[in-house]
Design an enzyme around this catalytic site. Sequence first.
Site, mmCIF file in Angstrom:
data_model
loop_
_atom_site.group_PDB
_atom_site.id
_atom_site.type_symbol
_atom_site.label_atom_id
_atom_site.label_comp_id
_atom_site.label_asym_id
_atom_site.label_seq_id
_atom_site.Cartn_x
_atom_site.Cartn_y
_atom_site.Cartn_z
ATOM 1 N N ASP A 23 3.750 -5.875 -10.818
ATOM 2 C CA ASP A 23 4.581 -6.978 -10.882
ATOM 3 C C ASP A 23 6.079 -6.727 -11.207
ATOM 4 O O ASP A 23 6.525 -6.998 -12.411
ATOM 5 C CB ASP A 23 4.130 -8.238 -11.366
ATOM 6 C CG ASP A 23 4.989 -9.333 -11.257
ATOM 7 O OD1 ASP A 23 5.741 -9.240 -10.435
ATOM 8 O OD2 ASP A 23 4.643 -10.469 -12.151
ATOM 9 N N LEU A 24 7.014 -5.872 -10.754
ATOM 10 C CA LEU A 24 8.104 -5.292 -11.254
ATOM 11 C C LEU A 24 9.153 -6.219 -10.565
ATOM 12 O O LEU A 24 10.315 -6.056 -10.975
ATOM 13 C CB LEU A 24 8.293 -3.974 -11.138
ATOM 14 C CG LEU A 24 7.247 -2.993 -11.881
ATOM 15 C CD1 LEU A 24 7.809 -1.424 -11.785
ATOM 16 C CD2 LEU A 24 7.054 -3.593 -13.386
ATOM 17 N N LYS A 25 9.157 -6.860 -9.771
ATOM 18 C CA LYS A 25 10.193 -7.872 -8.841
ATOM 19 C C LYS A 25 11.399 -6.787 -8.772
ATOM 20 O O LYS A 25 12.218 -7.241 -9.164
ATOM 21 C CB LYS A 25 10.541 -8.954 -9.762
ATOM 22 C CG LYS A 25 9.108 -9.947 -9.975
ATOM 23 C CD LYS A 25 9.444 -11.028 -10.814
ATOM 24 C CE LYS A 25 8.425 -12.084 -11.029
ATOM 25 N NZ LYS A 25 7.566 -11.483 -12.158
HETATM 26 O O1 C5P Z 1 0.511 -17.039 -18.224
HETATM 27 P P1 C5P Z 1 0.731 -17.602 -16.813
HETATM 28 O O2 C5P Z 1 -0.580 -17.754 -16.056
HETATM 29 O O3 C5P Z 1 1.837 -18.586 -16.736
HETATM 30 O O4 C5P Z 1 1.343 -16.054 -16.230
HETATM 31 C C1 C5P Z 1 1.837 -16.047 -14.874
HETATM 32 C C2 C5P Z 1 2.346 -14.582 -14.498
HETATM 33 O O5 C5P Z 1 2.781 -14.525 -13.218
HETATM 34 C C3 C5P Z 1 3.264 -14.147 -15.633
HETATM 35 O O6 C5P Z 1 3.049 -12.739 -15.659
HETATM 36 C C4 C5P Z 1 4.650 -14.120 -14.691
HETATM 37 O O7 C5P Z 1 5.655 -13.213 -14.983
HETATM 38 C C5 C5P Z 1 4.225 -14.176 -13.434
HETATM 39 N N1 C5P Z 1 5.137 -14.880 -12.466
HETATM 40 C C6 C5P Z 1 5.568 -16.152 -12.345
HETATM 41 N N2 C5P Z 1 6.247 -16.522 -11.471
HETATM 42 C C7 C5P Z 1 6.523 -15.850 -10.351
HETATM 43 C C8 C5P Z 1 6.134 -14.583 -10.326
HETATM 44 C C9 C5P Z 1 5.526 -14.130 -11.243
HETATM 45 O O8 C5P Z 1 4.977 -16.846 -13.380
HETATM 46 N N3 C5P Z 1 7.117 -16.319 -9.340
#
Ligand code: C5P
Length: 227
Positions: free
Chosen positions: A59-61
């Site tokens: 997940d490096l976006k």
């Molecule tokens: O701890 P939590 O369940 O909130 O983690 C969500 C994960 O998803 C985190 O690693 C965050 O960086 C990632 N993420 C997000 N929203 C996005 C893309 C990725 O929360 N749109």
Amino acid sequence: MQLCVALDLPTKQENLDLINKIKEYPIWLKVGLRSYIRDGEEFLKDIKKINPDFKIFLDLKLYDIPNTMADAAESIMGLGVDMFNVHASAGKRAMKEVMDRLGLYENRPIVLAVTALTSFSEDEFSEVYEDSISQKADQFAKDAHESGLDGVVCSAYESKSIKNITDKAFMTLTPGIRPFGEDAGDQQRVADVAYAKSAGVDFIVVGRPIYKSQNPSEVVKKILEQI
Ligand code: C5P
């Protein structure tokens, strides 16, 4: 629907300890910016050593000019991960160039586009994009679909509409999942497992509710039962 566990812990050892606690489950593991910047490719290998069947979502976006994104995608190819993502707001030309470059390979990973980060409130989002989350998420999803990507990252609330305007098979991956109504933290648009399932979501990403729990294995088991 599949479960993807976010490995966002402060140290590599803590991430490895978490993985060892949940190693018997058929799940995806999400390696994000924090872990990848700190622990690099070595960490991806360590994950596969614990269980070669784990699927890895990097997940490096990616967000950059088209050629730089395509170069980066090609480097990601060499890491052997199963899925990675780019920002849809980088534009269709960038997304197409990424997919064209990956088309040179036989076994490419799944490629998703980030629509709206699930941490955005409506107000914060419109300050940046001058549009509502749902409209812009739909537009970004259309762009990603037309550019040949496999799906998008969105909130559970946008999943249904995105599938309607693209394709049922166009995947949605939704973070901001609080499986059983846990604390939202910095997430704004949270949903539980049952809602995600009813919205046809393909992957749910769960971080804090699992790694902050006293018994991560039990939480994973409960989520998989609900799935
Ligand atoms: O701890 P939590 O369940 O909130 O983690 C969500 C994960 O998803 C985190 O690693 C965050 O960086 C990632 N993420 C997000 N929203 C996005 C893309 C990725 O929360 N749109």
